[in-house]
Design a protein around this motif. Structure first.
Motif, short mmCIF file in Angstrom:
data_model
loop_
_atom_site.label_atom_id
_atom_site.label_comp_id
_atom_site.label_asym_id
_atom_site.label_seq_id
_atom_site.Cartn_x
_atom_site.Cartn_y
_atom_site.Cartn_z
N GLU A 192 -0.74 12.94 -6.52
CA GLU A 192 -1.79 13.64 -7.26
C GLU A 192 -1.30 14.87 -8.02
O GLU A 192 -1.50 14.96 -9.23
CB GLU A 192 -2.95 13.99 -6.33
N ASP B 293 0.16 8.04 3.44
CA ASP B 293 -0.64 9.23 3.11
C ASP B 293 0.21 10.27 2.38
O ASP B 293 -0.26 10.92 1.44
CB ASP B 293 -1.23 9.85 4.38
N THR C 61 0.86 -1.19 0.00
CA THR C 61 0.00 0.00 0.00
C THR C 61 0.90 1.23 0.00
O THR C 61 2.12 1.12 -0.10
CB THR C 61 -0.91 0.02 1.25
N TYR C 62 0.29 2.41 0.15
CA TYR C 62 1.04 3.66 0.13
C TYR C 62 0.78 4.47 1.40
O TYR C 62 -0.30 4.40 1.98
CB TYR C 62 0.64 4.50 -1.09
N ASP D 139 -1.69 -0.13 -6.20
CA ASP D 139 -1.42 -0.89 -4.98
C ASP D 139 -1.65 -2.39 -5.20
O ASP D 139 -1.93 -2.83 -6.32
CB ASP D 139 -2.26 -0.37 -3.82
N CYS E 148 0.50 9.40 -1.26
CA CYS E 148 -0.76 9.70 -1.96
C CYS E 148 -0.91 11.19 -2.21
O CYS E 148 -1.33 11.61 -3.30
CB CYS E 148 -1.94 9.16 -1.17
N ARG E 149 -0.56 12.00 -1.22
CA ARG E 149 -0.67 13.46 -1.39
C ARG E 149 0.28 13.97 -2.45
O ARG E 149 -0.05 14.87 -3.21
CB ARG E 149 -0.43 14.16 -0.05
N ARG F 260 0.44 7.92 -10.98
CA ARG F 260 -0.59 6.94 -10.64
C ARG F 260 0.01 5.92 -9.67
O ARG F 260 1.10 5.40 -9.90
CB ARG F 260 -1.08 6.23 -11.89
N LEU F 261 -0.71 5.64 -8.60
CA LEU F 261 -0.28 4.66 -7.61
C LEU F 261 -1.10 3.39 -7.77
O LEU F 261 -2.32 3.41 -7.63
CB LEU F 261 -0.44 5.22 -6.19
#
Length: 174
Positions: free
Chosen positions: A152, A145, A142-143, A160, A148-149, A157-158
């Motif tokens: 964007e 936070d 996973t990533y 998972d 992810c911030r 593109r992430l």
């Protein structure tokens, strides 16, 4: 071809050999051939069912092995794929291109925990360096936070674990 499919084909071959042998050979060979085919079917089907899941196999891979698996995955999906050198890759592990010429730099992260913002920074730098249209970070995890911030606004593109496994299943990886 996936390992499970190969094993099932081999089991089917054993069964066909047993049936054909029963038909073509005398009754003295019949029991032996049927026995071999039954044992063969059982062994290969058991191996097929006890083969680790795709997620477990990915989790056991080393980093470079994961990158090489991604090459197979994206080639199977119809992309043209280039694997960059293991070191000094300037932030991209794979460079892929679709049929329309859209080019994507990929940073592959086979991690045990969440992937941080460093991966996003790396692929964001790789996009202009390799003259790509977009950047992706692909992981079995996973990533954070922060990742992810940062992704964007940098148009990264992430992908998972769940999205990766779903994509792999869609194109036939089991």
């Amino acid at each position: 071809m996936q390992i499970r499919t190969k094993r099932r084909i081999i089991a089917l071959l054993f069964a066909v050999i047993g049936v054909a042998g029963t038909y073509f050979f005398s009754s003295s060979w019949e029991l032996l051939i049927v026995g071999i085919s039954i044992v063969g079917c059982i062994v290969f089907l058991l191996l097929s069912f006890f083969t680790p899941s795709l997620a477990n196999r990915i989790d056991r891979m080393e980093g470079r092995e994961f990158e090489e698996w991604l090459v197979e995955l994206f080639e199977g999906a119809g992309y043209r794929v280039e694997l960059t050198p293991a070191s000094r890759d300037f932030g991209a592990d794979l460079l892929i291109e679709d049929a329309q010429g859209y080019r994507i730099a990929i940073q592959a992260k086979r991690y045990g925990g969440p992937v941080g913002l460093e991966a996003v920074q790396q692929v964001a730098a790789a996009v202009p360096f390799y003259d790509m249209d977009e950047g992706w970070v692909v992981t079995n995890s996973t990533y954070t936070d922060a990742a992810c911030r940062l992704a964007e606004p940098n148009r990264v593109r992430l992908i998972d674990r769940e999205e990766l496994l779903e994509f792999a299943r869609e194109i036939g990886f089991r």
